[in-house]
Design an enzyme around this catalytic site. Sequence first.
Site, PDB file in Angstrom:
ATOM      1  N   CYS A   1      15.669 -11.772  27.036  1.00  0.00           N
ATOM      2  CA  CYS A   1      14.762 -12.819  27.501  1.00  0.00           C
ATOM      3  C   CYS A   1      13.442 -12.844  26.733  1.00  0.00           C
ATOM      4  CB  CYS A   1      14.479 -12.612  28.992  1.00  0.00           C
ATOM      5  SG  CYS A   1      13.905 -14.131  29.768  1.00  0.00           S
TER       6      CYS A   1
ATOM      7  N   ASP B   1      14.465  -8.592  39.994  1.00  0.00           N
ATOM      8  CA  ASP B   1      13.369  -8.210  39.103  1.00  0.00           C
ATOM      9  C   ASP B   1      12.317  -7.480  39.941  1.00  0.00           C
ATOM     10  OD1 ASP B   1      11.655  -8.027  36.941  1.00  0.00           O
ATOM     11  OD2 ASP B   1      10.962 -10.116  37.065  1.00  0.00           O
TER      12      ASP B   1
END
Length: 206
Positions: free
Chosen positions: A6, A127
């Site tokens: 990412c 996350d």
Amino acid sequence: MKLKVCGMRDPDNAREMVEGIHPDWMGLIFYPKSPRFVDDHSAAAIKALPVDKVGVFVNASLTEILHKIVLFGLKAVQLHSGESVAFVEELRQKTNVLIFKVFSVNEEIDWKSMEPYLENIDYFLFDTFTEAYGGSGKTFNWEILLDYPFEKPFLLSGGLGLENIAAIKALDSKIPQMAGVDINSKFEMEPGMKNLDLISRFRRDI
Ligand SMILES: O=C(O)c1ccccc1N[C@@H]1O[C@H](COP(=O)(O)O)[C@@H](O)[C@H]1O
């Protein structure tokens, strides 16, 4: 194990990453306050690369998300803020890209609150909680995930680095629904510029 890299925004760095690593997904962060924000010009250059792109959105409108899906040929969207069930349902009706719904973990996870999302998403993504929404570079207490109650696959994220490989593999062996990992700031030379050597080592050993 699937791999998402990412926070890419430099077209040359992104191309080298795709050619050398062949990840399952590349994440493009469309959140202007992120140090990894990708502008439209760079995203357009990255669009041509042979990898499935995931748009990462924070507090974005449906219109903006749908526009970026078309503009940059996104194959998935990562909803990284407090998107409601109704919002996700509407997005599901209006597009056929994969939907990753993020849950930011502080101390606990309220499994009940995740249940209504199940029918309209493809993956949950866990996350570490941060006021900045993502990119904290910190892990959370993965023990919590041992109670994961759904069949829906999920991705693990939050501060993953080379030092976590053994623990990631151990977790993966205990939870069949863990489909993959999402790496970001621990593999950077500077925000948005990935160290391909570090990612290769991660890819090799995971
Ligand atoms: O990386 C960012 O700047 C960011 C900003 C806002 C939302 C998401 C962001 N990144 C996502 O954060 C996680 C974990 O990153 P890290 O490994 O802790 O650096 C990852 O899913 C990124 O997609």
